[in-house]
Design an enzyme around this catalytic site. Structure first.
Site, PDB file in Angstrom:
ATOM      1  N   LYS A 100       0.824  -1.224   0.000  1.00 24.67           N
ATOM      2  CA  LYS A 100       0.000   0.000   0.000  1.00 24.67           C
ATOM      3  C   LYS A 100       0.860   1.278   0.000  1.00 24.67           C
ATOM      4  O   LYS A 100       2.067   1.231   0.269  1.00 24.67           O
ATOM      5  CB  LYS A 100      -0.937  -0.041   1.209  1.00 24.67           C
ATOM      6  CG  LYS A 100      -1.989  -1.166   1.135  1.00 24.67           C
ATOM      7  CD  LYS A 100      -2.950  -1.113   2.325  1.00 24.67           C
ATOM      8  CE  LYS A 100      -4.014  -2.197   2.219  1.00 24.67           C
ATOM      9  NZ  LYS A 100      -4.971  -2.142   3.359  1.00 24.67           N
ATOM     10  N   TYR A 144     -12.269  -1.866  -3.523  1.00 29.81           N
ATOM     11  CA  TYR A 144     -12.746  -2.016  -2.150  1.00 29.81           C
ATOM     12  C   TYR A 144     -14.268  -1.831  -2.049  1.00 29.81           C
ATOM     13  O   TYR A 144     -14.778  -1.478  -0.982  1.00 29.81           O
ATOM     14  CB  TYR A 144     -12.025  -1.034  -1.222  1.00 29.81           C
ATOM     15  CG  TYR A 144     -10.696  -1.540  -0.681  1.00 29.81           C
ATOM     16  CD1 TYR A 144     -10.624  -2.720   0.063  1.00 29.81           C
ATOM     17  CD2 TYR A 144      -9.517  -0.842  -0.868  1.00 29.81           C
ATOM     18  CE1 TYR A 144      -9.418  -3.182   0.581  1.00 29.81           C
ATOM     19  CE2 TYR A 144      -8.299  -1.294  -0.361  1.00 29.81           C
ATOM     20  CZ  TYR A 144      -8.263  -2.471   0.372  1.00 29.81           C
ATOM     21  OH  TYR A 144      -7.075  -2.932   0.898  1.00 29.81           O
ATOM     22  N   ASN A 173      -2.081   0.438   6.705  1.00 27.42           N
ATOM     23  CA  ASN A 173      -1.543  -0.795   7.274  1.00 27.42           C
ATOM     24  C   ASN A 173      -0.702  -1.604   6.288  1.00 27.42           C
ATOM     25  O   ASN A 173      -0.617  -2.830   6.393  1.00 27.42           O
ATOM     26  CB  ASN A 173      -2.664  -1.622   7.905  1.00 27.42           C
ATOM     27  CG  ASN A 173      -3.725  -2.021   6.905  1.00 27.42           C
ATOM     28  OD1 ASN A 173      -3.614  -1.721   5.727  1.00 27.42           O
ATOM     29  ND2 ASN A 173      -4.745  -2.727   7.374  1.00 27.42           N
ATOM     30  N   HIS A 190      -2.267  -5.403   1.602  1.00 26.97           N
ATOM     31  CA  HIS A 190      -3.568  -6.048   1.410  1.00 26.97           C
ATOM     32  C   HIS A 190      -3.315  -7.493   1.007  1.00 26.97           C
ATOM     33  O   HIS A 190      -2.361  -7.778   0.287  1.00 26.97           O
ATOM     34  CB  HIS A 190      -4.380  -5.377   0.289  1.00 26.97           C
ATOM     35  CG  HIS A 190      -5.465  -6.279  -0.252  1.00 26.97           C
ATOM     36  ND1 HIS A 190      -6.683  -6.401   0.373  1.00 26.97           N
ATOM     37  CD2 HIS A 190      -5.487  -7.140  -1.301  1.00 26.97           C
ATOM     38  CE1 HIS A 190      -7.416  -7.304  -0.302  1.00 26.97           C
ATOM     39  NE2 HIS A 190      -6.709  -7.763  -1.316  1.00 26.97           N
ATOM     40  N   GLU A 193      -9.566 -10.713  -7.709  1.00 28.48           N
ATOM     41  CA  GLU A 193      -8.597  -9.620  -7.546  1.00 28.48           C
ATOM     42  C   GLU A 193      -7.418  -9.774  -8.510  1.00 28.48           C
ATOM     43  O   GLU A 193      -6.951  -8.791  -9.087  1.00 28.48           O
ATOM     44  CB  GLU A 193      -8.129  -9.559  -6.085  1.00 28.48           C
ATOM     45  CG  GLU A 193      -9.257  -9.109  -5.158  1.00 28.48           C
ATOM     46  CD  GLU A 193      -8.921  -9.209  -3.676  1.00 28.48           C
ATOM     47  OE1 GLU A 193      -9.800  -8.882  -2.865  1.00 28.48           O
ATOM     48  OE2 GLU A 193      -7.790  -9.612  -3.317  1.00 28.48           O
TER      49      GLU A 193
HETATM   50  P1  ATP Z   1      -7.209  -5.853   3.349  1.00 29.50           P
HETATM   51  O1  ATP Z   1      -8.558  -6.141   2.730  1.00 29.50           O
HETATM   52  O2  ATP Z   1      -6.625  -4.519   2.947  1.00 29.50           O
HETATM   53  O3  ATP Z   1      -6.250  -6.990   3.160  1.00 29.50           O
HETATM   54  P2  ATP Z   1      -8.141  -6.734   5.894  1.00 29.50           P
HETATM   55  O4  ATP Z   1      -8.791  -7.850   5.129  1.00 29.50           O
HETATM   56  O5  ATP Z   1      -7.219  -7.087   6.998  1.00 29.50           O
HETATM   57  O6  ATP Z   1      -7.378  -5.756   4.924  1.00 29.50           O
HETATM   58  P3  ATP Z   1     -10.671  -5.322   5.887  1.00 29.50           P
HETATM   59  O7  ATP Z   1     -11.662  -5.437   6.969  1.00 29.50           O
HETATM   60  O8  ATP Z   1     -10.939  -6.026   4.580  1.00 29.50           O
HETATM   61  O9  ATP Z   1      -9.251  -5.755   6.488  1.00 29.50           O
HETATM   62  O10 ATP Z   1     -10.456  -3.765   5.604  1.00 29.50           O
HETATM   63  C1  ATP Z   1      -9.891  -3.310   4.386  1.00 29.50           C
HETATM   64  C2  ATP Z   1      -8.974  -2.152   4.666  1.00 29.50           C
HETATM   65  O11 ATP Z   1      -9.755  -1.042   5.091  1.00 29.50           O
HETATM   66  C3  ATP Z   1      -7.981  -2.362   5.817  1.00 29.50           C
HETATM   67  O12 ATP Z   1      -6.828  -3.088   5.443  1.00 29.50           O
HETATM   68  C4  ATP Z   1      -7.652  -0.944   6.188  1.00 29.50           C
HETATM   69  O13 ATP Z   1      -6.733  -0.351   5.263  1.00 29.50           O
HETATM   70  C5  ATP Z   1      -9.012  -0.260   6.031  1.00 29.50           C
HETATM   71  N1  ATP Z   1      -9.743  -0.254   7.306  1.00 29.50           N
HETATM   72  C6  ATP Z   1     -10.348  -1.316   7.905  1.00 29.50           C
HETATM   73  N2  ATP Z   1     -10.919  -0.955   9.070  1.00 29.50           N
HETATM   74  C7  ATP Z   1     -10.665   0.381   9.216  1.00 29.50           C
HETATM   75  C8  ATP Z   1     -10.991   1.356  10.208  1.00 29.50           C
HETATM   76  N3  ATP Z   1     -11.695   1.031  11.308  1.00 29.50           N
HETATM   77  N4  ATP Z   1     -10.564   2.625  10.018  1.00 29.50           N
HETATM   78  C9  ATP Z   1      -9.860   2.981   8.913  1.00 29.50           C
HETATM   79  N5  ATP Z   1      -9.530   2.109   7.927  1.00 29.50           N
HETATM   80  C10 ATP Z   1      -9.908   0.824   8.082  1.00 29.50           C
HETATM   81 MG    MG Z   2     -10.000  -7.496   3.398  1.00 30.36          MG
END
Ligand code: ATP
Ligand code: MG
Length: 140
Positions: free
Chosen positions: A11, A51, A114, A117, A128
């Site tokens: 990211k 997303y 974070n 992804h 994807e």
């Molecule tokens: P990713 O899909 O990016 O691999 P993940 O599966 O661990 O991450 P998801 O729940 O799918 O988590 O959330 C997608 C992304 O949205 C997160 O990786 C983060 O960048 C963002 N995100 C998730 N929760 C929050 C939050 N509470 N506040 C801000 N951003 C968030």
């Molecule tokens: Mg996810």
């Protein structure tokens, strides 16, 4: 367990801090092979499509702005049980909850910024990968 392919993004927060090599070293050390890779910059609209599953969530707009804020590295990782292994190496979404030694524990700035992804299942991995790569770009 079978050999799988999964989709991975490094990211903007990580590309901006020159962490692509350090992050990919962790994937490779875990036995995941990078079988396709490119550095691109998404528009906010493209980030929104990627997303879309989160479009009702309060953080969606912020997430799309972030993902379009700087280049990302999109890649396909291949290996034994690759979907679960990738998520294990990534660590929990919130770096405060991520296990020691994981990418998010070591590098993530916040729950939003974070660093990585990873696909969360076989169907999403296929979708994807197909969103970002043609068959010709999956070189093994
Ligand atoms: P990713 O899909 O990016 O691999 P993940 O599966 O661990 O991450 P998801 O729940 O799918 O988590 O959330 C997608 C992304 O949205 C997160 O990786 C983060 O960048 C963002 N995100 C998730 N929760 C929050 C939050 N509470 N506040 C801000 N951003 C968030
Ligand atoms: Mg996810």
């Amino acid at each position: 367990m079978a050999i799988q392919r999964t989709f991975s993004i490094i990211k903007p927060d990580a590309t901006q801090r020159n962490l692509t090599g350090a992050i990919n070293a962790k994937f490779e050390a875990a036995g995941l092979r990078i079988v396709a890779q490119k550095r691109i910059k998404l528009t906010k609209e493209q980030a929104g499509v990627f997303y879309a599953v989160h479009k009702e969530r309060p953080f969606y707009d912020e997430l799309c702005d972030f993902m379009a804020s700087a280049p990302i590295v999109v890649q396909v990782l291949e290996g034994e049980d690759a979907i679960a292994k990738n998520r294990e190496v990534m660590g929990a979404t919130n770096p405060a909850e991520a296990a020691e030694g994981t990418i998010r524990k070591e590098f993530a700035l916040s729950i939003g910024e974070n660093s990585v992804h990873g696909s969360d299942g076989e169907d999403t991995a296929k979708e994807e990968i197909a969103y970002f790569f043609s068959g010709l770009e999956l070189v093994g």
